[in-house]
Write an enzyme that holds these catalytic residues in place. Structure first.
Site, PDB file in Angstrom:
ATOM      1  N   ASN A 287       0.843  -1.192   0.000  1.00 31.87           N
ATOM      2  CA  ASN A 287       0.000   0.000   0.000  1.00 31.87           C
ATOM      3  C   ASN A 287       0.884   1.250   0.000  1.00 31.87           C
ATOM      4  OD1 ASN A 287      -3.072  -0.259   0.378  1.00 31.87           O
ATOM      5  ND2 ASN A 287      -2.159  -2.012   1.473  1.00 31.87           N
ATOM      6  N   GLY A 328       1.335  -6.085   8.096  1.00 30.39           N
ATOM      7  CA  GLY A 328       1.237  -4.641   7.906  1.00 30.39           C
ATOM      8  C   GLY A 328       0.396  -4.295   6.694  1.00 30.39           C
ATOM      9  N   ASP A 329       0.980  -3.539   5.752  1.00 32.14           N
ATOM     10  CA  ASP A 329       0.233  -3.157   4.572  1.00 32.14           C
ATOM     11  C   ASP A 329       0.682  -3.931   3.351  1.00 32.14           C
ATOM     12  OD1 ASP A 329       2.712  -2.128   4.672  1.00 32.14           O
ATOM     13  OD2 ASP A 329       2.195  -0.201   3.706  1.00 32.14           O
ATOM     14  N   GLU A 330       1.361  -5.084   3.559  1.00 36.68           N
ATOM     15  CA  GLU A 330       1.856  -5.882   2.441  1.00 36.68           C
ATOM     16  C   GLU A 330       0.888  -7.030   2.120  1.00 36.68           C
ATOM     17  OE1 GLU A 330       6.715  -5.540   2.639  1.00 36.68           O
ATOM     18  OE2 GLU A 330       5.698  -7.379   3.250  1.00 36.68           O
TER      19      GLU A 330
END
Lengths: 421, 179
Positions: A287, A328-330
């Site tokens: 992201n 996380g945002d992965e």
């Protein structure tokens, strides 16, 4: 019934019941038969004794004159003509002074005759006496002993019949027990079959039919209820298991596969494409500016953004593909099957396009979701899972470094050793 | 003189042999007399007289060989007493004096006279001589060393009015057929 499930040589119900029936039949016939035989011997004894009396009396009558005249030759002749075949073991004629005038014995003395004589001596009233009268005055005495041949014949025949009866009773007992066992063993077998199916095949759907015998019917009903409960619990357990398994392999926020699950699927994919002309690709998605969103709008908005992104990625994929949240945002995507890197690039483009609509958030604000994508195709960009993931990661960072919201194909590697960075 | 002891010894031996033979003969004769008596009293016990006398008078007639024991009389099983007495064959009253006669060795003439006296009378006749049964005798003895047999003349018995038990007739007939 159930051969493989009996480690010991335990007798079957059929054997036990059959044996019990046979023994009962044998015992009852043997007891009854022996009593009848005994009664028969006693009655026969009375008849033989009275027959001996008759023989003795008629003998006394017939030798009377010969005794009066002291004619031993005539006495012998009379004995010889009267006694054979009358069941007499010996006969003796005495005069008034106790002097023996004549004696008689049968000629044959075989083993049977000896056995018969033994019987006669021990069972019959031996010897039997009869007085010889001449004009109402005793002039001598007859003494005869019966041989037990009639008794022996009766005993042998009786024993043979008794044995025959016992054999018949055994057969009838076995037949009856077979009939009875059918009513017992059939429901029991049904029970065993259902229990076995439940145990070994996890098939809890089998139910037993109502049995003819009350106790067995109750047992069957209880068994059926038990199976109902088991099945219910089993279903619950399976549901819980499925939920737990899902939880273990999935991210709780987005519902996507977690890293462990994702890597497991990668391994499976690698095994599946061996020897086929199709292959698979790994996309790494990050992201853009997620930290900023989190800091500006708070974690709730961050979470909502992640959820929305996950939803949009998934909507672009086929049912055979898999999306995972690595942390996380992965995000990571497994594309399988594909034929070349173009397929992967095309699908990555679809994902990028899906990010275009803005996401409305609290306070009338809008967010623009954006992801950068790195693409690695097996085996062009890595021969094993770690190298493949690394290639995709590197490509993703390159894409992000170039322009956010873009995609990048990883660079080809020649050998696994040269991938080391 | 020298021969004397030998002579005496031989004589003594001869005497001994004679004595022994005599005594053996006597023993045998005694047994026969006993057999004869048994046969005679047996016949009497199986015979019924029309008058049914309680005492049977047995007249022993003529020179008899085996009558010694018969002469002693007997008590028959049927409680009838047999009294035996010797009587001359010339006695006029034989038919009334005797219920039975035991006849020894008589000449044929004397026998015929005797039989004619008792003809048609209930008098039992027993003869020591076997051949008398073909000339009016009823029972005729034939005395042997081992046993005493007898024959019966049924015609004479029937004429006399005496009743003889068939058992005796059976014994006699068999003897008769044996000769």
């Amino acid at each position: 019934m159930g051969e493989p499930f009996h480690p010991h040589h335990a007798p079957s119900l059929a054997e036990v019941v059959c044996r019990a029936h046979q023994r009962m039949a044998w015992a009852s016939i043997a007891i009854a038969g022996s009593l009848v035989l005994l009664a028969g011997v006693m009655v026969l004894r009375i008849y033989i004794d009275s027959n001996l009396q008759l023989v003795a009396r008629s003998l006394a009558h017939n030798v009377e004159a010969a005794v009066v005249f002291g004619d031993t030759e005539e006495i012998h002749r009379t004995l010889e003509s009267m006694l054979p075949g009358e069941g007499i073991a010996f006969a003796r004629v005495q005069d008034n002074h106790g002097q023996v005038l004549a004696q008689w014995q049968p000629h044959s003395q075989g083993l049977g005759v000896q056995a018969a004589n033994w019987l006669g001596q021990h069972i019959l009233t031996n010897p039997t006496y009869s007085t010889i009268h001449n004009a109402n005055h005793p002039v001598g005495r007859i003494e005869i002993g019966g041989d037990g041949q009639g008794l022996l014949r009766f005993l042998i025949l009786g024993m043979a019949l008794l044995l025959l009866c016992i054999a018949c009773a055994g057969c009838i007992g076995a037949l009856l027990s077979k009939q009875m066992l059918h009513a017992i063993v059939t429901p029991l077998n049904e029970l065993a079959l259902a229990a076995r199916a439940g145990r070994y095949e996890r098939d809890l759907a089998l139910r037993v039919q109502p049995a003819h015998i009350l106790e067995l019917r109750t047992l069957g009903d209880d068994f059926n209820s038990l199976m109902d409960e088991l099945q219910e619990r089993h279903t619950q357990l399976q549901q819980t298991n499925t939920a737990l398994a899902h939880e273990a392999g999935h991210d709780s926020l987005t519902g996507l596969a977690n890293r462990a699950h994702f890597e497991r699927r990668l391994l499976e994919a690698m095994a599946q494409v061996q020897g086929t002309d199709s292959t698979f690709a790994v996309l790494f998605l990050d992201n853009d500016r997620f930290k900023q969103v989190n800091d500006t709008h708070g974690h709730e908005v961050g979470d909502a953004l992640l959820t929305e992104v996950a939803h949009r990625i998934r909507s672009q994929l086929r049912s055979t593909d898999l999306v995972g949240r690595l942390g996380g945002d992965e995000f990571a995507v497994l594309l399988q099957p594909i034929h070349n890197s173009d397929d992967a690039t095309r699908m990555a483009n679809h994902i990028l396009q899906a990010m275009a609509p803005e996401l409305p958030i609290r306070g009338g604000n809008r967010l623009q979701p954006s992801v950068s994508i790195g693409i690695a195709v097996y085996p062009t960009h890595g021969h094993d899972i770690p190298s493949l993931l690394r290639s995709a990661d590197v490509a993703m960072y390159r894409a992000k470094a170039g322009r956010r919201g873009s995609l990048r194909l990883a660079e080809a590697v020649n050998t696994p050793e040269k991938q080391e960075i | 003189m020298l021969y004397l002891p030998n002579t005496i010894a031989v004589f003594l031996l001869l005497v001994l042999i004679w004595f022994k033979q005599t005594s053996a003969h006597e023993v045998a004769t005694d047994a026969r007399k006993h057999d004869v008596a048994q046969a005679v009293f047996g016949i009497l016990s199986y015979t019924r007289w029309p008058s049914n006398p309680s005492t049977l008078r047995l007249c022993v007639i003529g020179p008899t060989e085996y009558a010694d024991e018969v002469l002693q009389g007997a008590l028959l099983p049927s409680d009838r007493t047999v009294t035996a007495l010797r009587i001359s064959e010339d006695d006029k009253e034989i038919a009334t004096q005797c219920d039975s006669m035991y006849v020894g060795a008589l000449s044929e003439k004397a026998w015929n006279q005797l039989i004619s006296k008792v003809a048609g009378q209930p008098v039992l006749t027993i003869s020591e001589q076997q051949e008398r049964c073909s000339s009016g005798g009823m029972f005729c003895l034939s005395v042997h060393a081992s046993h005493t047999a007898f024959e019966v003349n049924l015609d004479s018995v029937a004429r006399s009015g005496l009743r003889i038990h068939p058992k005796v007739l059976q014994l006699a007939r068999r003897r008769g057929s044996h000769g």
